[in-house]
Design a protein around this motif. Structure first.
Motif: not given
Length: 163
Positions: A26-30, A35-36, A38, A102
């Protein structure tokens, strides 16, 4: 096999009771695929307090336990198993670190969510892998979906949040 000192056993028992609380799901990606931000799970922050691991504490690691002597190292997005080559607080050498890789951005990003000492139970934590001036730089000739890096070793740094 390296064993923990007898004085560390109560600490590990306490940490085992905390359970594992942090994952890479569930990590948001730039936009560049990295990864964004967290937050660290409360269970990981509590475990690190008990172990007296503070942001900035670091140790040497082998990035991928399956490629310990290779150069270059080939990394893909997904789970990773690394291991300590020296002590990190109460964590002994050969402690396994489990996390997520990532490869989408300009550098490889690795976040660790769990440590497993050679003779212990899983311990939640928050840490990142770094090399040299902050990043694990991909080689320019890395094929799509793969990151080639020159070194099989890096440093792991304890963090209180992923940024």
């Amino acid at each position: 096999m390296v064993s923990m000192k007898a004085t560390h056993c109560p600490i590990l028992i306490t940490l085992t009771c905390l359970g594992i609380g942090c994952t890479g799901a569930g990590v948001s990606l730039r936009a560049d695929g990295s990864p964004g931000p967290q937050p660290c799970a409360e269970k990981a922050l509590e475990a690190m307090r008990i172990l007296r691991l503070r942001p900035g504490d670091s140790a040497s690691i082998v990035i991928d336990a399956n490629q310990s002597s290779q150069s270059p190292v080939s990394l893909t997005d997904g789970p990773v198993e690394s291991y300590l080559t020296e002590e990190l607080g109460y964590l002994s050498p050969l402690t396994r670190l489990y996390g997520q890789i990532w490869t989408g951005g300009p550098n490889v990003m690795i976040r660790y969510y769990e440590a497993r000492p050679p003779d212990g139970e899983p311990i939640p934590l928050c840490a990142v892998a770094r090399l040299g001036r902050g990043g694990l730089q991909k080689k320019p000739d890395s094929p799509p979906g793969v990151a080639l890096i020159d070194h099989s070793r890096a440093a792991v740094f304890i963090v209180d949040a992923f940024r």
